[in-house]
Every structure is written in C-alpha cells, then in structure tokens.
Design a protein around this motif. Structure first.
Motif, PDB file in Angstrom:
ATOM      1  N   ILE A 247      88.828  63.528  46.200  1.00 21.27           N
ATOM      2  CA  ILE A 247      87.984  64.215  47.059  1.00 21.27           C
ATOM      3  C   ILE A 247      88.376  64.825  48.517  1.00 21.27           C
ATOM      4  O   ILE A 247      89.161  63.809  49.040  1.00 21.27           O
ATOM      5  N   THR A 248      88.189  65.672  48.736  1.00 18.59           N
ATOM      6  CA  THR A 248      88.740  66.255  50.218  1.00 18.59           C
ATOM      7  C   THR A 248      87.487  65.677  51.098  1.00 18.59           C
ATOM      8  O   THR A 248      86.318  65.613  50.823  1.00 18.59           O
ATOM      9  N   TYR A 249      87.901  65.670  52.536  1.00 20.48           N
ATOM     10  CA  TYR A 249      87.038  65.106  53.599  1.00 20.48           C
ATOM     11  C   TYR A 249      85.884  65.933  53.597  1.00 20.48           C
ATOM     12  O   TYR A 249      84.700  65.487  53.710  1.00 20.48           O
ATOM     13  N   VAL A 250      86.095  67.386  53.747  1.00 18.98           N
ATOM     14  CA  VAL A 250      84.880  68.281  53.842  1.00 18.98           C
ATOM     15  C   VAL A 250      83.941  68.283  52.401  1.00 18.98           C
ATOM     16  O   VAL A 250      82.714  68.072  52.768  1.00 18.98           O
ATOM     17  N   ASN A 251      84.328  68.144  51.185  1.00 22.32           N
ATOM     18  CA  ASN A 251      83.786  67.918  50.114  1.00 22.32           C
ATOM     19  C   ASN A 251      83.018  66.618  50.289  1.00 22.32           C
ATOM     20  O   ASN A 251      81.760  66.659  49.605  1.00 22.32           O
ATOM     21  N   TYR A 252      83.592  65.473  50.752  1.00 21.50           N
ATOM     22  CA  TYR A 252      82.881  64.514  50.463  1.00 21.50           C
ATOM     23  C   TYR A 252      81.559  64.326  51.654  1.00 21.50           C
ATOM     24  O   TYR A 252      80.539  63.978  51.135  1.00 21.50           O
ATOM     25  N   TYR A 253      81.864  64.946  52.723  1.00 13.95           N
ATOM     26  CA  TYR A 253      80.771  64.992  53.799  1.00 13.95           C
ATOM     27  C   TYR A 253      79.618  65.929  53.489  1.00 13.95           C
ATOM     28  O   TYR A 253      78.502  65.879  54.090  1.00 13.95           O
ATOM     29  N   ARG A 254      80.137  66.860  52.526  1.00  9.71           N
ATOM     30  CA  ARG A 254      79.069  67.941  52.285  1.00  9.71           C
ATOM     31  C   ARG A 254      77.992  67.239  51.257  1.00  9.71           C
ATOM     32  O   ARG A 254      76.839  67.607  51.392  1.00  9.71           O
ATOM     33  N   ARG A 255      78.445  66.150  50.584  1.00 10.29           N
ATOM     34  CA  ARG A 255      77.660  65.500  49.631  1.00 10.29           C
ATOM     35  C   ARG A 255      77.119  64.160  50.356  1.00 10.29           C
ATOM     36  O   ARG A 255      75.797  63.749  50.001  1.00 10.29           O
ATOM     37  N   VAL A 256      77.691  63.824  51.484  1.00  8.63           N
ATOM     38  CA  VAL A 256      77.191  62.290  52.100  1.00  8.63           C
ATOM     39  C   VAL A 256      76.210  62.771  53.418  1.00  8.63           C
ATOM     40  O   VAL A 256      75.181  62.097  53.545  1.00  8.63           O
ATOM     41  N   GLY A 257      76.796  63.888  54.038  1.00 11.70           N
ATOM     42  CA  GLY A 257      76.053  64.056  55.426  1.00 11.70           C
ATOM     43  C   GLY A 257      76.970  63.207  56.698  1.00 11.70           C
ATOM     44  O   GLY A 257      77.490  62.209  56.295  1.00 11.70           O
ATOM     45  N   GLN A 258      76.233  63.623  57.692  1.00 13.17           N
ATOM     46  CA  GLN A 258      76.574  62.591  58.941  1.00 13.17           C
ATOM     47  C   GLN A 258      78.102  62.520  58.973  1.00 13.17           C
ATOM     48  O   GLN A 258      78.716  61.139  59.245  1.00 13.17           O
ATOM     49  N   ALA A 259      78.961  63.498  59.012  1.00 10.42           N
ATOM     50  CA  ALA A 259      80.231  63.250  59.173  1.00 10.42           C
ATOM     51  C   ALA A 259      80.521  62.889  60.649  1.00 10.42           C
ATOM     52  O   ALA A 259      80.114  63.510  61.574  1.00 10.42           O
ATOM     53  N   PRO A 260      81.441  61.932  60.838  1.00 15.32           N
ATOM     54  CA  PRO A 260      81.892  61.298  62.097  1.00 15.32           C
ATOM     55  C   PRO A 260      82.953  61.960  62.719  1.00 15.32           C
ATOM     56  O   PRO A 260      82.875  62.143  64.025  1.00 15.32           O
ATOM     57  N   PHE A 261      83.632  63.041  62.037  1.00 12.26           N
ATOM     58  CA  PHE A 261      84.657  63.746  62.796  1.00 12.26           C
ATOM     59  C   PHE A 261      84.281  65.214  62.375  1.00 12.26           C
ATOM     60  O   PHE A 261      83.887  65.601  61.340  1.00 12.26           O
ATOM     61  N   PRO A 262      84.430  66.160  63.612  1.00  5.40           N
ATOM     62  CA  PRO A 262      84.322  67.636  63.066  1.00  5.40           C
ATOM     63  C   PRO A 262      85.146  68.329  62.116  1.00  5.40           C
ATOM     64  O   PRO A 262      86.366  67.621  61.888  1.00  5.40           O
ATOM     65  N   ALA A 263      84.801  69.064  61.183  1.00  2.00           N
ATOM     66  CA  ALA A 263      85.799  69.772  60.217  1.00  2.00           C
ATOM     67  C   ALA A 263      85.012  70.966  60.040  1.00  2.00           C
ATOM     68  O   ALA A 263      83.939  71.028  60.440  1.00  2.00           O
ATOM     69  N   PRO A 264      85.671  71.849  59.378  1.00  3.70           N
ATOM     70  CA  PRO A 264      84.874  73.063  58.795  1.00  3.70           C
ATOM     71  C   PRO A 264      83.646  73.228  58.082  1.00  3.70           C
ATOM     72  O   PRO A 264      83.589  72.485  57.243  1.00  3.70           O
ATOM     73  N   GLY A 265      82.565  73.454  59.088  1.00  2.15           N
ATOM     74  CA  GLY A 265      81.254  73.488  58.287  1.00  2.15           C
ATOM     75  C   GLY A 265      80.375  72.019  58.542  1.00  2.15           C
ATOM     76  O   GLY A 265      79.368  71.913  57.974  1.00  2.15           O
ATOM     77  N   LEU A 266      81.088  71.112  59.185  1.00  6.12           N
ATOM     78  CA  LEU A 266      80.551  69.674  59.233  1.00  6.12           C
ATOM     79  C   LEU A 266      80.308  69.682  60.804  1.00  6.12           C
ATOM     80  O   LEU A 266      80.841  69.798  61.612  1.00  6.12           O
ATOM     81  N   PHE A 267      79.194  68.678  61.066  1.00  2.30           N
ATOM     82  CA  PHE A 267      78.788  68.320  61.886  1.00  2.30           C
ATOM     83  C   PHE A 267      78.096  67.115  62.044  1.00  2.30           C
ATOM     84  O   PHE A 267      77.341  66.688  61.161  1.00  2.30           O
ATOM     85  N   ALA A 268      77.938  66.362  63.213  1.00  4.74           N
ATOM     86  CA  ALA A 268      77.202  65.263  63.233  1.00  4.74           C
ATOM     87  C   ALA A 268      75.533  65.464  63.066  1.00  4.74           C
ATOM     88  O   ALA A 268      75.248  66.263  63.515  1.00  4.74           O
TER      89      ALA A 268
END
Length: 295
Positions: A247-268
């Motif tokens: 799974i990609t990092y972005v898709n992982y945190y789209r499902r998990v939330g609370q991403a610790p590192f910035p990525a496209p469309g992700l934020f703390a």
C-alpha cells in the motif's frame, strides 16, 4: 614500408615468408597484408550507442531490484503471519503479546522478543521464534541495506544510519497492531484477545516508518504510528487471514488518518476517509475501533 589507408581497412605492404619444402626459410611474399580497423568516428558512434543503451537499461535494472526487495519483504511478512496462525493453533487462539512497551506486561515475552526492548535483544527470545528461526525474516531487506547509509530520508535531517542506531528495536522492521491487547485481561503475564475476535481482513502487521525511531521503540503500535515509504513511497502489511499486500503511504493515511509526515492531501489531524472502525482501527467492542484514544 608504405601505408595505404582506406575508409574501413588498412592495407599494409610488407614482407612475409612462406615455408618451402626442404628449406628453413621460404621466399618473400609481397602480397598485401590486410588489417581491419575502425575510424575515430565509428568508435565514437559505438561508444554513444553503448551509453544510450546503458541509460535505458539502468532504470529498468533499478526498478527490477526494487521489485525484488518488495517481494522479499512481502515474503517475510507472509512467514510471520503464518507463524502467528501456528501460534494461535497451539495456544487456544490467543494472539501472542505484541511487545507493547507499557503497562504491567511491558517486559512479557511477545511476538518479537522477551524482556526489555534493547539492541542486544532479538527475535530469538520471542514467541514466534519456534516457528520462524531466521533473524532476516524479521527485517525488510531495504531496511537492512540502509543501516550504515549516510544519506537522509526525505523530510528528515538525520541519516538512515543515525536513525537506525536510535531505535530500541533495531532487529525488526515490522510492528504488530496494538488493537490485539485486551486491557481488561492484561496482567504481568500478558493479556491479548483471541484471533477469532477479528475479521480476516483486519491488519495485524505493517512496516514501521523508520524516519521516527520512536515508532520502533517496541514491537507494537497504533496505526497512526505507521507506514514506511521505502518501497516506492509505500510499504507492506499483512492481515489476520494470512494475506499480504502493498500500500502507498498516501493511501495508508487516507484510511488511517493522523499522518505524521506531509504528503499530497495529507496533514496532521486529518480523519480517515472511511468510517471507523475499519481494517486498521479494529479494537474490539469499541464504536470507533480505538481511533479516538489511539488504544
């Protein structure tokens, strides 16, 4: 000696001798000696072609190597999840202690090690060792290859080597989902749910993010302390039913939330895109799978 240079060969007029019967030395033969040679332009063209082919092949070879490492990593997780299933069979379906470094069972033997999480410890003291007796299985091959690397991962001002030496558990690349801990049952002897309390699609392991040494301070984490990017901006994970996937990092945190590192469309503080509980946040008997308190 005269040299006559043509466009593709050198014709050399000189002396050569043929052996004659009954004579130690033959008569001189004045036929021209022909030697094939390339012009400077032809050599440069050949060199250019080789350089172009190398430039075309190098990315393919790099991609093939990366794919081989990912397959190896998936194989490691497959062996670990199979070992888990064998452990459940031998222990009334109870999941081994996930090596969560907190609470009364912090030093209890778990899936990855027994006792305190220190660099001198290792999987040979863990509960899965009888089923997987190879230290290499507990580490991603890419992670192992970077233990002495002086390059820095994206977004971090420390090298891979520095980050590796700050881990409390430098002998694992994977972490267990902390949702398996039954806090009502926990004691100095451990305390986990039975595997039958989870769906087959719920995720039990994933590759920890090596950019934060604290995420590898023990053998377990909530999903928010998640995924590496070492496999083409993603990582591997395994589920209770035994399947493994990428799974990609972005898709992982789209499902998990609370991403610790910035990525496209992700934020703390970003909430999961899908309702919780889900296959990551899967703590039994809770309305949100443990998302609200991170276990």
């Amino acid at each position: 000696m005269n040299l006559l240079k043509g466009p593709r060969r050198l014709v050399v007029f000189g002396l050569r001798f043929k052996n004659a019967p009954g004579a130690g030395r033959g008569k001189p033969d004045l036929r021209p000696i022909v030697a094939i040679a390339f012009t400077l332009i032809e050599l440069l063209v050949v060199i250019a072609i080789i350089a172009i082919l190398a430039a075309l092949l190098l990315p393919c070879l790099t991609a093939a190597k990366a794919k081989a490492w990912r397959i190896n990593c998936l194989s490691n997780l497959k062996q670990i999840i199979v070992a888990q299933n064998l452990y459940w069979t031998d222990n009334q379906d109870y999941i081994p202690w996930p090596n969560w470094a907190g609470g009364p069972a912090a030093t209890q033997a778990g899936w990855a090690y027994a006792g305190v999480s220190t660099p001198s410890n290792g999987p040979q003291t863990g509960l899965l060792w009888p089923y997987v007796k190879s230290r290499q299985v507990y580490m991603c091959p890419v992670d192992m290859s970077r233990t002495n690397s002086n390059s820095n991962p994206a977004g971090v001002d420390q090298s891979y080597a520095q980050l590796f030496h700050e881990r409390d558990c430098p002998f694992i690349s994977y972490v267990c989902n902390g949702a398996v801990i039954d806090w009502n049952l926990i004691s100095p002897n451990g305390g986990t749910f039975k595997a039958t309390r989870f769906k087959g699609s719920n995720y039990l392991y994933w590759e920890a993010d090596e950019r934060v040494p604290f995420f590898l301070n023990d053998g377990a984490s909530p999903p928010s302390q998640g995924l590496t990017t070492r496999h083409d901006n993603g990582g591997t994970l395994s589920a209770f039913d035994g399947h493994v996937e990428y799974i990609t990092y972005v898709n992982y945190y789209r499902r998990v939330g609370q991403a610790p590192f910035p990525a496209p469309g992700l934020f703390a503080g970003r909430r999961p895109d899908e309702p919780v509980p889900n296959d990551f946040w899967c703590f039994p008997d809770t309305p949100d799978g443990g998302y609200g308190n991170g276990y």
